[in-house]
Design a protein around this motif. Structure first.
Motif, mmCIF file in Angstrom:
data_model
loop_
_atom_site.group_PDB
_atom_site.id
_atom_site.type_symbol
_atom_site.label_atom_id
_atom_site.label_comp_id
_atom_site.label_asym_id
_atom_site.label_seq_id
_atom_site.Cartn_x
_atom_site.Cartn_y
_atom_site.Cartn_z
ATOM 1 N N VAL A 64 -8.052 2.434 -0.479
ATOM 2 C CA VAL A 64 -8.657 1.988 0.943
ATOM 3 C C VAL A 64 -8.642 3.239 1.832
ATOM 4 C CG1 VAL A 64 -8.370 0.384 2.796
ATOM 5 C CG2 VAL A 64 -7.940 -0.411 0.542
ATOM 6 N N PHE A 65 -9.845 3.474 2.291
ATOM 7 C CA PHE A 65 -10.037 4.503 3.301
ATOM 8 C C PHE A 65 -10.044 4.126 4.681
ATOM 9 C CE2 PHE A 65 -12.607 5.793 -0.550
ATOM 10 C CZ PHE A 65 -11.726 7.117 -1.143
ATOM 11 N N ALA A 103 0.776 -1.075 -0.093
ATOM 12 C CA ALA A 103 0.028 0.033 0.028
ATOM 13 C C ALA A 103 0.692 1.386 -0.084
ATOM 14 C CB ALA A 103 -0.875 0.069 1.250
ATOM 15 N N ILE A 104 0.598 2.040 -0.598
ATOM 16 C CA ILE A 104 1.175 3.388 -0.831
ATOM 17 C C ILE A 104 0.208 4.286 0.089
ATOM 18 C CG2 ILE A 104 1.773 5.386 -2.061
ATOM 19 C CD1 ILE A 104 3.475 3.144 -3.063
ATOM 20 N N TYR A 105 0.941 5.073 1.066
ATOM 21 C CA TYR A 105 0.181 6.251 1.860
ATOM 22 C C TYR A 105 0.801 7.486 1.477
ATOM 23 C CZ TYR A 105 -1.698 8.726 5.876
ATOM 24 O OH TYR A 105 -2.332 9.754 6.682
ATOM 25 N N VAL A 156 -2.438 -0.729 -3.654
ATOM 26 C CA VAL A 156 -3.550 -0.009 -2.856
ATOM 27 C C VAL A 156 -2.899 1.342 -2.643
ATOM 28 C CG1 VAL A 156 -4.621 0.106 -0.644
ATOM 29 C CG2 VAL A 156 -4.540 -2.225 -1.918
ATOM 30 N N LEU A 157 -3.881 2.362 -2.764
ATOM 31 C CA LEU A 157 -3.445 3.732 -2.098
ATOM 32 C C LEU A 157 -4.264 3.944 -0.890
ATOM 33 C CD1 LEU A 157 -3.948 5.687 -5.331
ATOM 34 C CD2 LEU A 157 -1.671 4.874 -4.398
ATOM 35 N N GLU A 184 -11.495 13.074 -1.311
ATOM 36 C CA GLU A 184 -11.050 11.735 -1.487
ATOM 37 C C GLU A 184 -11.897 10.808 -2.428
ATOM 38 O OE1 GLU A 184 -8.083 10.801 -0.441
ATOM 39 O OE2 GLU A 184 -7.626 12.575 0.807
ATOM 40 N N LEU A 185 -13.175 10.706 -2.359
ATOM 41 C CA LEU A 185 -13.699 9.782 -3.225
ATOM 42 C C LEU A 185 -13.549 10.331 -4.592
ATOM 43 C CD1 LEU A 185 -15.777 7.514 -3.695
ATOM 44 C CD2 LEU A 185 -17.816 9.163 -3.210
ATOM 45 N N GLN A 186 -13.471 11.703 -4.986
ATOM 46 C CA GLN A 186 -13.349 12.205 -6.209
ATOM 47 C C GLN A 186 -11.960 11.728 -6.886
ATOM 48 O OE1 GLN A 186 -13.378 16.552 -6.596
ATOM 49 N NE2 GLN A 186 -13.707 16.693 -8.637
#
Length: 166
Positions: free
Chosen positions: A114-115, A3-5, A83-84, A97-99
């Protein structure tokens, strides 16, 4: 799974660390990626932010700290991430974030977003809030790691010396 944060992390806060620590429970590796954003005027250099983050995550062996510029999905593909990872504090974060997640999906269908909802105790916390409090000499030790608090206090002491004049 990797995952990338991504983020600016100017500076890293306990809210960011909350997401990172919970992310390592979900993914094999979490790459905290500092975005070099030409549209922002950060307080700390990219190198300073990388060092702040590395110091803060030293206890998490599955976390890597890196920087990038350009599109996040391109960076994720380069790093072979699937994953982001994104943190949400409030409904306003969700809208933005959704946009972004939908936009990223149009650029790469292989990368999911992934939120994680930030823990309640950090739901108000942002790097901007921390900098504002530090700028005016307020206590920030409960908001950021101690080494970051010291750097912020030094930075603002040099930029905005306290004046006793009325």
């Amino acid at each position: 799974m990797i995952a990338i944060y991504p983020g600016s992390f100017d500076p890293i806060t306990f809210g960011h660390l909350d997401i990172i620590e919970r992310g390592v429970q979900l993914f094999d590796r979490v790459i905290v990626a500092v975005l070099r954003n030409p549209n922002k005027n950060p307080l700390f250099s990219v190198q300073q932010r990388l060092e702040q983050i590395r110091h803060a995550v030293v206890h998490l062996p599955s976390v890597e700290v890196d920087s990038f510029d350009g599109l996040t999905v391109n960076y994720a593909q380069m790093r072979q991430a699937q994953v982001l990872l994104r943190g949400l504090r409030a409904v306003s974060d969700f809208e933005v974030e959704l946009q972004m997640a939908h936009t990223n999906k149009t650029l790469s269908t292989q990368i999911e977003t992934v939120f994680l909802a930030t823990s309640n105790e950090y739901s108000f916390l942002s790097s901007s809030v921390v900098k504002e409090i530090a700028r005016f000499g307020g206590s920030i030790e409960h908001l950021v790691p101690s080494h970051v608090a010291q750097e912020l206090q030094q930075c603002y002491a040099n930029k905005y010396p306290v004046s006793n004049q009325k």
